[in-house]
Scaffold this motif. Sequence first.
Motif, PDB file in Angstrom:
ATOM      1  N   PRO A  21       0.787  -1.219   0.000  1.00 50.59           N
ATOM      2  CA  PRO A  21       0.000   0.000   0.000  1.00 50.59           C
ATOM      3  C   PRO A  21       0.830   1.285   0.000  1.00 50.59           C
ATOM      4  N   SER A  22       2.163   1.176   0.158  1.00 47.76           N
ATOM      5  CA  SER A  22       2.997   2.374   0.243  1.00 47.76           C
ATOM      6  C   SER A  22       2.910   3.245  -0.997  1.00 47.76           C
ATOM      7  N   LEU A  23       2.905   2.634  -2.165  1.00 41.86           N
ATOM      8  CA  LEU A  23       2.826   3.418  -3.399  1.00 41.86           C
ATOM      9  C   LEU A  23       1.517   4.193  -3.464  1.00 41.86           C
ATOM     10  N   GLY A  24       0.438   3.576  -3.050  1.00 36.80           N
ATOM     11  CA  GLY A  24      -0.852   4.255  -3.011  1.00 36.80           C
ATOM     12  C   GLY A  24      -0.855   5.413  -2.032  1.00 36.80           C
ATOM     13  N   HIS A  25      -0.222   5.203  -0.865  1.00 39.27           N
ATOM     14  CA  HIS A  25      -0.136   6.280   0.124  1.00 39.27           C
ATOM     15  C   HIS A  25       0.629   7.469  -0.451  1.00 39.27           C
ATOM     16  N   LEU A  26       1.740   7.178  -1.115  1.00 45.59           N
ATOM     17  CA  LEU A  26       2.549   8.237  -1.716  1.00 45.59           C
ATOM     18  C   LEU A  26       1.772   8.956  -2.815  1.00 45.59           C
ATOM     19  N   ALA A  27       1.063   8.211  -3.643  1.00 45.83           N
ATOM     20  CA  ALA A  27       0.276   8.821  -4.719  1.00 45.83           C
ATOM     21  C   ALA A  27      -0.826   9.700  -4.151  1.00 45.83           C
ATOM     22  N   ARG A  28      -1.498   9.220  -3.115  1.00 46.49           N
ATOM     23  CA  ARG A  28      -2.562  10.031  -2.513  1.00 46.49           C
ATOM     24  C   ARG A  28      -1.993  11.276  -1.850  1.00 46.49           C
ATOM     25  N   PHE A  29      -0.848  11.154  -1.206  1.00 44.54           N
ATOM     26  CA  PHE A  29      -0.216  12.308  -0.565  1.00 44.54           C
ATOM     27  C   PHE A  29       0.166  13.357  -1.603  1.00 44.54           C
ATOM     28  N   SER A  30       0.828  12.925  -2.660  1.00 37.63           N
ATOM     29  CA  SER A  30       1.277  13.875  -3.678  1.00 37.63           C
ATOM     30  C   SER A  30       0.098  14.465  -4.433  1.00 37.63           C
ATOM     31  N   GLY A  31      -0.998  13.720  -4.533  1.00 35.90           N
ATOM     32  CA  GLY A  31      -2.179  14.237  -5.207  1.00 35.90           C
ATOM     33  C   GLY A  31      -2.869  15.341  -4.440  1.00 35.90           C
ATOM     34  N   LYS A  32      -2.557  15.474  -3.142  1.00 36.29           N
ATOM     35  CA  LYS A  32      -3.177  16.505  -2.319  1.00 36.29           C
ATOM     36  C   LYS A  32      -2.482  17.851  -2.445  1.00 36.29           C
ATOM     37  N   LEU A  33      -1.323  17.875  -3.038  1.00 37.48           N
ATOM     38  CA  LEU A  33      -0.598  19.135  -3.184  1.00 37.48           C
ATOM     39  C   LEU A  33      -1.234  19.998  -4.252  1.00 37.48           C
ATOM     40  N   GLY A  34      -1.763  21.108  -3.833  1.00 37.70           N
ATOM     41  CA  GLY A  34      -2.336  22.053  -4.775  1.00 37.70           C
ATOM     42  C   GLY A  34      -1.264  22.981  -5.302  1.00 37.70           C
ATOM     43  N   PRO A  35      -1.617  23.817  -6.270  1.00 38.37           N
ATOM     44  CA  PRO A  35      -0.615  24.699  -6.877  1.00 38.37           C
ATOM     45  C   PRO A  35      -0.005  25.699  -5.903  1.00 38.37           C
ATOM     46  N   ASN A  36      -0.718  26.050  -4.842  1.00 37.08           N
ATOM     47  CA  ASN A  36      -0.202  27.033  -3.886  1.00 37.08           C
ATOM     48  C   ASN A  36       0.185  26.411  -2.553  1.00 37.08           C
TER      49      ASN A  36
END
Length: 81
Positions: free
Chosen positions: A57-72
């Motif tokens: 599940p680590s890859l999914g956790h990383l993908a979800r974390f990075s997906g939360k970064l907005g432009p600002n």
Amino acid sequence: MTRLADLQSDPAFRQAVLAVRGASSTLSGREVTEAEAQFLVGIALATFANAGGLDEPSLGHLARFSGKLGPNETVDSLTKH
């Protein structure tokens, strides 16, 4: 090109080096060199990968974390939540 040189030329790796260099310089009170920051990022990434970070599940956790970064958003803004 070696595997290490290939990784070090990756744009995401370069961004991680800049972030680690800035954070390490702030924490240590001295300017951390690029080579030192590359070493720290390399250790962190190798450890993450060897510990199963490229598998679920680590890859999914990383993908979800990075997906939360907005432009600002910054790492600082994420850690305040």
